[in-house]
Scaffold this motif. Structure first.
Motif, PDB file in Angstrom:
ATOM      1  N   TRP A 129     -14.323  -4.220   1.850  1.00 48.51           N
ATOM      2  CA  TRP A 129     -13.543  -3.054   1.415  1.00 48.51           C
ATOM      3  C   TRP A 129     -12.178  -3.464   0.872  1.00 48.51           C
ATOM      4  O   TRP A 129     -11.615  -2.779   0.035  1.00 48.51           O
ATOM      5  N   ALA A 159     -17.365   9.808  -3.700  1.00 44.84           N
ATOM      6  CA  ALA A 159     -16.822   8.460  -3.504  1.00 44.84           C
ATOM      7  C   ALA A 159     -15.405   8.369  -4.068  1.00 44.84           C
ATOM      8  O   ALA A 159     -14.505   7.808  -3.427  1.00 44.84           O
ATOM      9  N   GLN A 165      -6.804   6.034  -0.337  1.00 50.19           N
ATOM     10  CA  GLN A 165      -6.783   4.637   0.091  1.00 50.19           C
ATOM     11  C   GLN A 165      -6.251   3.720  -1.000  1.00 50.19           C
ATOM     12  O   GLN A 165      -5.553   2.740  -0.719  1.00 50.19           O
ATOM     13  N   TYR A 166      -6.551   4.042  -2.257  1.00 52.06           N
ATOM     14  CA  TYR A 166      -6.109   3.226  -3.386  1.00 52.06           C
ATOM     15  C   TYR A 166      -4.824   3.752  -4.013  1.00 52.06           C
ATOM     16  O   TYR A 166      -4.410   3.267  -5.064  1.00 52.06           O
ATOM     17  N   MET A 169      -9.689  -3.492  -3.424  1.00 53.51           N
ATOM     18  CA  MET A 169      -8.250  -3.402  -3.642  1.00 53.51           C
ATOM     19  C   MET A 169      -7.736  -4.635  -4.377  1.00 53.51           C
ATOM     20  O   MET A 169      -6.890  -4.528  -5.275  1.00 53.51           O
ATOM     21  N   ARG A 178     -21.075   2.100   3.205  1.00 51.30           N
ATOM     22  CA  ARG A 178     -20.552   3.456   3.037  1.00 51.30           C
ATOM     23  C   ARG A 178     -21.549   4.242   2.214  1.00 51.30           C
ATOM     24  O   ARG A 178     -22.059   3.753   1.202  1.00 51.30           O
ATOM     25  N   GLU A 197     -13.011  10.140  -1.800  1.00 51.20           N
ATOM     26  CA  GLU A 197     -12.792   9.398  -0.566  1.00 51.20           C
ATOM     27  C   GLU A 197     -11.778   8.286  -0.755  1.00 51.20           C
ATOM     28  O   GLU A 197     -10.932   8.034   0.113  1.00 51.20           O
ATOM     29  N   PHE A 198     -11.836   7.581  -1.898  1.00 47.05           N
ATOM     30  CA  PHE A 198     -11.018   6.384  -2.076  1.00 47.05           C
ATOM     31  C   PHE A 198      -9.690   6.632  -2.781  1.00 47.05           C
ATOM     32  O   PHE A 198      -8.859   5.727  -2.839  1.00 47.05           O
ATOM     33  N   LYS A 199      -9.466   7.818  -3.301  1.00 49.62           N
ATOM     34  CA  LYS A 199      -8.221   8.071  -4.034  1.00 49.62           C
ATOM     35  C   LYS A 199      -6.982   7.820  -3.179  1.00 49.62           C
ATOM     36  O   LYS A 199      -6.034   7.172  -3.627  1.00 49.62           O
ATOM     37  N   LEU A 228     -16.069   2.159  -9.194  1.00 50.71           N
ATOM     38  CA  LEU A 228     -17.064   2.623  -8.241  1.00 50.71           C
ATOM     39  C   LEU A 228     -18.424   2.841  -8.902  1.00 50.71           C
ATOM     40  O   LEU A 228     -19.467   2.573  -8.292  1.00 50.71           O
ATOM     41  N   ARG A 284       0.813  -1.221   0.000  1.00 53.37           N
ATOM     42  CA  ARG A 284       0.000   0.000   0.000  1.00 53.37           C
ATOM     43  C   ARG A 284       0.840   1.262   0.000  1.00 53.37           C
ATOM     44  O   ARG A 284       0.336   2.353  -0.285  1.00 53.37           O
ATOM     45  N   LEU A 308     -10.480   3.784 -11.109  1.00 51.40           N
ATOM     46  CA  LEU A 308     -11.224   3.800  -9.848  1.00 51.40           C
ATOM     47  C   LEU A 308     -12.654   4.280 -10.072  1.00 51.40           C
ATOM     48  O   LEU A 308     -13.607   3.691  -9.539  1.00 51.40           O
TER      49      LEU A 308
END
Length: 281
Positions: A173, A228, A235-236, A177, A220, A231-233, A251, A23, A247
């Motif tokens: 979640w 969304a 994390q990914y 990934m 979520r 939020e995930f940029k 989503l 990660r 992404l």
């Protein structure tokens, strides 16, 4: 290799390190330095009350109980627990989380909560804690590379019970990934250690825990697709327009409409392991 020859603490550390390296982050606490993210985490937890209720209702809490909450986050457990216990000490290293926890405690009128801003591995029991504690709990906060040493320190801090909550299998979640990592980064996503390794670590040091497994939905909620993606940029680990498009497309297919909001939901297997500190050796 025979079971008795496996060093399960090393297995845990290897899987933990592989996940962190994959990660490209600095560990679990590093992403929660932001107050905004911490407040968002608290709000999200309030939208998934089953997890909080499941943990609290399963603890032998009474009005005279003293509780140690390790990896307390924004106080999702520590603050409600302080409402029914004599005292709660919350250990949490992230600045954003501790700031929000203090605000949450003030909002709820809680005054019997002590917050220690350190990693569990850095704790000096004589200086930082107010033990012994009737109950030591670590709820989905086992991002510790040397899990054996962490558990042994938990046992030393407890006068009776230790409760650990963790995951089994791939969480919903994490599945995103697993699905996207090779497309985003050209390599396989490496998952962190799960409850099977944790159980074996406990067993290898003479602890025979009680075990309870529960399937729970995790939801979520987002006002729109843009929220969304934003939020995930992080994390990914998305940093290029091409990655963002991957992404976004994922989503768009995974989110479902619910009234005016978009939901990302799925099931996760959660495991509770608990024991009396002098009852299983």
């Amino acid at each position: 290799m025979a079971y008795s020859e496996i060093d399960w603490n090393t297995v845990w550390k290897e899987q933990y390190d592989e996940n962190i390296h994959c990660r490209g982050c600095g560990g679990c606490a590093s992403i929660w330095e932001s107050r905004e993210k911490a407040r968002g985490f608290l709000n999200q937890s309030r939208e998934n009350p089953d997890r909080i209720r499941h943990v609290i209702e399963g603890l032998p809490i009474g009005p005279e109980s003293r509780v140690l909450d390790i990896g307390a986050g924004p106080g999702t457990l520590a603050v409600p627990l302080a409402g029914v216990a004599a005292h709660v000490t919350a250990v949490e290293p992230a600045a954003g989380m501790t700031e929000v926890m203090g605000e949450y405690a003030a909002e709820e009128g809680v005054s019997n909560l002590s917050i220690v801003r350190k990693r569990w591995e850095e704790i000096d029991p004589s200086a930082d804690l107010e033990g012994p504690y009737d109950i030591v709990v670590a709820s989905y906060s086992l991002g510790m590379p040397d899990i054996r040493a962490a558990i042994e320190a938990m046992c030393e801090a407890s006068s009776r019970w230790v409760y650990l909550f963790w995951f089994a299998g791939t969480t919903n979640w994490e599945q995103g990934m697993v699905d996207l990592w090779s497309h985003l980064h050209g390599r396989e996503y490496r998952r962190g250690p799960k409850a099977d390794v944790l159980f074996n670590v406990l067993y290898s040091i003479g602890i025979c825990p009680n075990v309870e497994t529960t399937r729970m939905e995790h939801v979520r909620r987002f006002p729109n697709l843009e929220a969304a993606v934003a939020e995930f940029k992080e994390q990914y680990a998305v940093s290029t327009p091409e990655q963002e498009m991957v992404l976004r497309n994922y989503l768009a297919g995974a989110l479902s409409q619910n009234g005016g909001d978009l939901l990302l939901s799925g099931m996760a297997t959660r495991v509770k392991l608990w024991w009396e500190v002098n009852g299983c050796e």
